[in-house]
Design a protein around this motif. Structure first.
Motif, PDB file in Angstrom:
ATOM      1  N   CYS A  31      40.049  33.995  40.588  1.00 28.32           N
ATOM      2  CA  CYS A  31      39.112  33.687  39.500  1.00 28.32           C
ATOM      3  C   CYS A  31      39.372  32.297  38.934  1.00 28.32           C
ATOM      4  N   CYS A  60      38.954  41.153  37.844  1.00 26.07           N
ATOM      5  CA  CYS A  60      39.418  40.543  39.096  1.00 26.07           C
ATOM      6  C   CYS A  60      40.369  41.481  39.841  1.00 26.07           C
ATOM      7  N   MET A 103      31.971  33.253  35.658  1.00 31.31           N
ATOM      8  CA  MET A 103      33.153  33.678  36.421  1.00 31.31           C
ATOM      9  C   MET A 103      33.830  34.856  35.750  1.00 31.31           C
ATOM     10  N   PRO A 107      33.733  37.235  39.007  1.00 31.07           N
ATOM     11  CA  PRO A 107      34.495  36.308  39.854  1.00 31.07           C
ATOM     12  C   PRO A 107      34.131  36.449  41.335  1.00 31.07           C
TER      13      PRO A 107
END
Ligand SMILES: [Zn+2]
Length: 230
Positions: A31, A60, A103, A107
């Motif tokens: 990420c 993530c 993000m 991600p």
């Protein structure tokens, strides 16, 4: 400087040993955000110690490895045994064009979209087209999940088209995402329906979808930070 204690197994041994290392990775390679990682076990082969880290961000949770080299002459003030030389994987594609707000909700979108860009740059148009189509699915589903975490299973199960038609309220996001999905389907199906459209159109529509999502995220962020606009 604080050293960090890690446990590791040596090749050919089943007993954990301990060592001091100079640092943990401060950035997750997936990420690309600053993270406070916790180390898992390490594995020592000759003078290279590999330590497993997991990104602590819920969005993530990717695993990556810190590669450490043995220190030959120990500093008595900083008695570390190993120093961090790099992390693996080294994600080489550039994600800097994607806002950190996007993000932080997806991600995986940022990664796939960047990979598709790499493929496009290498003239691998078929791979790039499929990559862009896949990135759109992650963007839309992660966006919807970020708005309604309880609905995760339901959203994951639905097709991209169903998510766009049934679950997106913002008309701007819906309008761009629907068109991107139509073109994107051409990239994964045997026959093309939109012969006059290219991968550049698909990329542009995904970027427009992403920007409308970003505008919504910024709007929500500042309406909550500054509830009274005066
Ligand atoms: Zn991460």
């Amino acid at each position: 400087m604080m050293t960090k204690k890690v446990s590791y197994l040596e090749e050919g041994s089943n007993t954990f040993k301990y060592a001091e290392v100079n640092a943990f990775s401060k950035v997750c390679p997936y990420c690309d955000l600053g993270v406070d990682v916790v180390s898992r076990e390490g594995y020592l082969i000759e003078d290279t110690l590999q330590i497993l880290f997991i990104c602590p961000r819920n969005e993530c949770r990717q695993a990556f490895i810190g590669v450490y080299k043995k220190i030959l002459v120990k500093d008595p003030i900083k008695p570390v045994d190993y120093v961090l030389v790099r992390t693996e994987p080294q994600i080489k594609y550039i994600k800097k064009d994607i806002d950190t707000r996007i993000m932080s909700i997806s991600p995986v979108f940022a990664t796939i979209f960047s990979e598709a860009g790499e493929a496009e740059a290498l003239n691998l148009e078929n791979i790039a087209g499929m990559g862009y189509r896949k990135s759109l699915e992650f963007l839309i589903k992660d966006y919807l999940i970020s708005k309604n975490i309880e609905d995760r299973e339901n959203i994951e199960r639905k097709s991209l088209g169903q998510c766009i038609n049934q679950d997106i309220d913002n008309p701007n996001i819906k309008s761009m995402a629907a068109r991107a999905a139509w073109l994107g389907n051409d990239e994964t199906h045997y026959s093309r329906k939109h012969a006059s459209m290219s991968i550049i159109d698909l990329k542009l529509l995904i970027e427009a979808t992403q920007y409308w999502i970003l505008m919504e995220l910024i709007k929500d962020e500042y309406q909550s930070k500054l509830p009274n606009a005066r």
